[in-house]
Design a protein around this motif. Structure first.
Motif, mmCIF file in Angstrom:
data_model
loop_
_atom_site.group_PDB
_atom_site.id
_atom_site.type_symbol
_atom_site.label_atom_id
_atom_site.label_comp_id
_atom_site.label_asym_id
_atom_site.label_seq_id
_atom_site.Cartn_x
_atom_site.Cartn_y
_atom_site.Cartn_z
ATOM 1 N N ARG A 118 0.813 -1.219 0.000
ATOM 2 C CA ARG A 118 0.000 0.000 0.000
ATOM 3 C C ARG A 118 0.847 1.270 0.000
ATOM 4 N NH1 ARG A 118 -4.757 -1.082 -1.802
ATOM 5 N NH2 ARG A 118 -5.702 -2.885 -0.813
ATOM 6 N N ASN A 119 2.003 1.225 0.673
ATOM 7 C CA ASN A 119 2.859 2.411 0.739
ATOM 8 C C ASN A 119 4.258 2.051 0.246
ATOM 9 O OD1 ASN A 119 4.203 1.119 2.973
ATOM 10 N ND2 ASN A 119 2.582 1.872 4.319
ATOM 11 N N THR A 120 5.145 3.025 0.235
ATOM 12 C CA THR A 120 6.483 2.808 -0.323
ATOM 13 C C THR A 120 7.228 1.683 0.378
ATOM 14 O OG1 THR A 120 6.612 5.141 -0.941
ATOM 15 C CG2 THR A 120 8.677 3.908 -0.864
ATOM 16 N N LYS A 121 7.165 1.665 1.712
ATOM 17 C CA LYS A 121 7.874 0.639 2.472
ATOM 18 C C LYS A 121 7.321 -0.748 2.165
ATOM 19 C CE LYS A 121 9.433 -0.448 7.172
ATOM 20 N NZ LYS A 121 9.380 -0.033 8.599
ATOM 21 N N GLN A 122 5.997 -0.864 2.135
ATOM 22 C CA GLN A 122 5.375 -2.158 1.843
ATOM 23 C C GLN A 122 5.668 -2.596 0.418
ATOM 24 O OE1 GLN A 122 1.177 -1.924 2.665
ATOM 25 N NE2 GLN A 122 1.467 -1.679 4.869
ATOM 26 N N ARG A 123 5.645 -1.658 -0.520
ATOM 27 C CA ARG A 123 5.916 -2.003 -1.922
ATOM 28 C C ARG A 123 7.336 -2.531 -2.099
ATOM 29 N NH1 ARG A 123 2.997 3.478 -3.428
ATOM 30 N NH2 ARG A 123 0.841 2.726 -3.457
ATOM 31 N N GLN A 124 8.269 -1.925 -1.394
ATOM 32 C CA GLN A 124 9.648 -2.419 -1.458
ATOM 33 C C GLN A 124 9.737 -3.808 -0.848
ATOM 34 O OE1 GLN A 124 11.751 0.801 0.502
ATOM 35 N NE2 GLN A 124 12.347 1.722 -1.448
ATOM 36 N N HIS A 125 9.060 -4.009 0.284
ATOM 37 C CA HIS A 125 9.083 -5.303 0.947
ATOM 38 C C HIS A 125 8.465 -6.389 0.070
ATOM 39 C CE1 HIS A 125 8.877 -8.346 4.042
ATOM 40 N NE2 HIS A 125 7.552 -8.388 3.989
ATOM 41 N N ARG A 126 7.366 -6.048 -0.601
ATOM 42 C CA ARG A 126 6.660 -7.005 -1.457
ATOM 43 C C ARG A 126 7.190 -7.010 -2.885
ATOM 44 N NH1 ARG A 126 3.741 -10.331 1.992
ATOM 45 N NH2 ARG A 126 2.721 -9.066 3.595
ATOM 46 N N ASN A 127 8.195 -6.182 -3.159
ATOM 47 C CA ASN A 127 8.790 -6.086 -4.501
ATOM 48 C C ASN A 127 7.729 -5.792 -5.567
ATOM 49 O OD1 ASN A 127 11.170 -6.056 -6.018
ATOM 50 N ND2 ASN A 127 10.882 -8.156 -6.711
ATOM 51 N N PHE A 128 6.764 -4.938 -5.194
ATOM 52 C CA PHE A 128 5.706 -4.494 -6.107
ATOM 53 C C PHE A 128 4.891 -5.661 -6.676
ATOM 54 C CE2 PHE A 128 8.992 -1.302 -5.968
ATOM 55 C CZ PHE A 128 8.294 -0.107 -5.865
ATOM 56 N N GLY A 129 4.851 -6.772 -5.946
ATOM 57 C CA GLY A 129 4.096 -7.936 -6.416
ATOM 58 C C GLY A 129 4.817 -8.759 -7.468
ATOM 59 N N MET A 130 6.108 -8.479 -7.672
ATOM 60 C CA MET A 130 6.893 -9.217 -8.673
ATOM 61 C C MET A 130 7.704 -10.310 -7.969
ATOM 62 S SD MET A 130 8.186 -6.235 -11.293
ATOM 63 C CE MET A 130 9.093 -5.315 -10.054
ATOM 64 N N ALA A 131 7.292 -11.550 -8.143
ATOM 65 C CA ALA A 131 7.914 -12.657 -7.422
ATOM 66 C C ALA A 131 9.248 -13.065 -8.020
ATOM 67 C CB ALA A 131 6.974 -13.855 -7.406
ATOM 68 N N ASN A 132 10.147 -13.527 -7.154
ATOM 69 C CA ASN A 132 11.409 -14.137 -7.546
ATOM 70 C C ASN A 132 11.179 -15.628 -7.762
ATOM 71 O OD1 ASN A 132 14.046 -12.327 -7.277
ATOM 72 N ND2 ASN A 132 12.566 -11.573 -5.763
ATOM 73 N N PRO A 133 12.188 -16.379 -8.225
ATOM 74 C CA PRO A 133 12.014 -17.825 -8.408
ATOM 75 C C PRO A 133 11.548 -18.524 -7.144
ATOM 76 C CG PRO A 133 14.061 -17.108 -9.413
ATOM 77 C CD PRO A 133 13.516 -15.928 -8.697
ATOM 78 N N GLU A 134 12.069 -18.080 -5.982
ATOM 79 C CA GLU A 134 11.661 -18.735 -4.738
ATOM 80 C C GLU A 134 10.186 -18.519 -4.431
ATOM 81 O OE1 GLU A 134 14.536 -15.288 -3.842
ATOM 82 O OE2 GLU A 134 14.386 -16.995 -5.204
ATOM 83 N N GLY A 135 9.593 -17.444 -4.974
ATOM 84 C CA GLY A 135 8.151 -17.244 -4.809
ATOM 85 C C GLY A 135 7.360 -18.308 -5.553
ATOM 86 N N TYR A 136 7.781 -18.608 -6.782
ATOM 87 C CA TYR A 136 7.096 -19.636 -7.570
ATOM 88 C C TYR A 136 7.362 -21.023 -6.998
ATOM 89 C CZ TYR A 136 5.975 -15.854 -10.638
ATOM 90 O OH TYR A 136 5.474 -14.675 -11.114
ATOM 91 N N ARG A 137 8.567 -21.233 -6.455
ATOM 92 C CA ARG A 137 8.860 -22.525 -5.832
ATOM 93 C C ARG A 137 8.085 -22.691 -4.529
ATOM 94 N NH1 ARG A 137 14.779 -21.365 -7.838
ATOM 95 N NH2 ARG A 137 14.695 -22.499 -9.811
ATOM 96 N N LYS A 138 7.900 -21.595 -3.801
ATOM 97 C CA LYS A 138 7.051 -21.659 -2.599
ATOM 98 C C LYS A 138 5.616 -21.990 -2.994
ATOM 99 C CE LYS A 138 5.767 -17.804 -0.347
ATOM 100 N NZ LYS A 138 5.770 -16.683 0.641
ATOM 101 N N ALA A 139 5.119 -21.341 -4.052
ATOM 102 C CA ALA A 139 3.753 -21.602 -4.506
ATOM 103 C C ALA A 139 3.582 -23.071 -4.867
ATOM 104 C CB ALA A 139 3.430 -20.720 -5.709
ATOM 105 N N LEU A 140 4.555 -23.638 -5.568
ATOM 106 C CA LEU A 140 4.461 -25.043 -5.947
ATOM 107 C C LEU A 140 4.520 -25.955 -4.722
ATOM 108 C CD1 LEU A 140 4.250 -27.179 -8.122
ATOM 109 C CD2 LEU A 140 6.752 -27.063 -8.409
#
Length: 322
Positions: A118-140
């Protein structure tokens, strides 16, 4: 304070006048009730005219509205319980991809989705909703966990794309997404995918292979964003509106082309105007889909899932000479 998009300026002007009129009535004890009702009707009429004739680019703008509900908002509003699970068991946790077991009206499900801030700090923490490979591996990993306990899987897509950084490529971004595509086709439990905001490229598709794929009314789904398409074709972002029209990326376009199974209506003006209403609609759609899919044999579900996606983009030339 409400945020207005550029094309909503006429509505913003009228609503500002309405607020001034109400303040004047309170401070001076003047009866302006009739004028208030007239102005409210004008606002409703104007809003309906604008939102019933949106361009594709305007729908893209609504999908990115800063007040729009994100994955964790829907989970909070829909679920009786939610236990978030972290980590891909290889590198680290990815805050851009969230997931865990949840309870919907007594039905246990696995919910996975991309999360913006929602804010700048959260966007940086969440990487603007752009997942890294580990995000997709976590999802799997979470999908396989749901399959182990025979629980339906719900995915919520809202991303401008998978993270394109050098370190993501070094850790196998393409392989992680490709593996998700392969494995999601073979999941034995019902899989329901919903585009709740932006659905860009492989970053969206990496969690979007399902038995049912739905889009919210003011969302988009495409291989590339209008801005990047404009940059490639015209070397400038200035033609993003033309690009959006040519790309046919809205929910209605996707349904007409047979790429999604349904459209979930939003409140007039967008999902950001009524989070509770949108969460109820989403919950109803999910529970109905689970009910329909649960009665099917797992192998039949898998076969239909494969057939559905394999039939997309197939061209048959009836003029081929023999």
């Amino acid at each position: 304070m409400r945020t207005y998009l550029d094309f909503e300026k006429p509505i913003a002007d009228l609503e500002s006048r309405l607020e001034e009129m109400k303040r004047l009535a309170e401070s001076s004890n003047v009866d302006v009730s009739e004028a208030v009702v007239t102005l409210e009707r004008s606002i409703d009429k104007l809003r309906r005219e604008i939102f019933e004739n949106l361009t594709r680019w305007q729908r893209v703008q609504i999908s990115r509205h800063p007040d729009r509900p994100y994955t964790l908002d829907y989970i909070s509003l829909m679920c009786d319980q939610f236990i978030e699970l972290h980590g891909d068991r290889t590198v680290r946790d990815d805050p851009a991809m969230v997931g865990g077991f949840a309870e919907l009206d007594g039905q246990t499900v696995m919910i996975i989705g991309q999360q913006k801030g929602r804010n700048t700090k959260q966007r940086q923490h969440r990487n603007f909703g752009m997942a890294n490979p580990e995000g997709y591996r976590k999802a799997l990993r979470l999908m396989k966990l749901a399959e182990k306990f025979n629980k339906p899987i719900i995915t919520m897509i809202d991303t401008p794309g998978a993270f394109p950084g050098l370190e993501a490529e070094e850790r196998g971004q393409g392989e992680a997404i490709a593996r998700n595509l392969k494995e999601m086709f073979m999941l034995k439990v019902p899989v329901i995918c919903i585009i709740i905001g932006e659905g860009a490229s492989g970053g969206a598709l990496g969690i979007a292979i399902g038995d049912r794929v739905y889009m919210l009314e003011n969302t988009w789904y495409s291989v590339i964003s209008p801005e990047n398409c404009s940059t490639i074709l015209w070397r400038s972002w200035d033609y993003k509106e033309q690009a959006a029209e040519a790309m046919k990326l809205t929910a209605r376009d996707m349904q007409e082309m047979g790429l999604v199974d349904g459209i979930i209506d939003e409140p007039l003006g967008g999902a950001h105007l009524d989070h509770d209403f949108m969460a109820r609609k989403l919950k109803e759609t999910i529970l109905k889909a689970i009910s329909e899919l649960s009665d099917m044999d797992p192998q039949e579900r898998i076969s239909q899932r494969i057939d559905k996606f394999c039939s997309m983009g197939v061209v048959v030339d009836s003029q081929v000479s023999h």
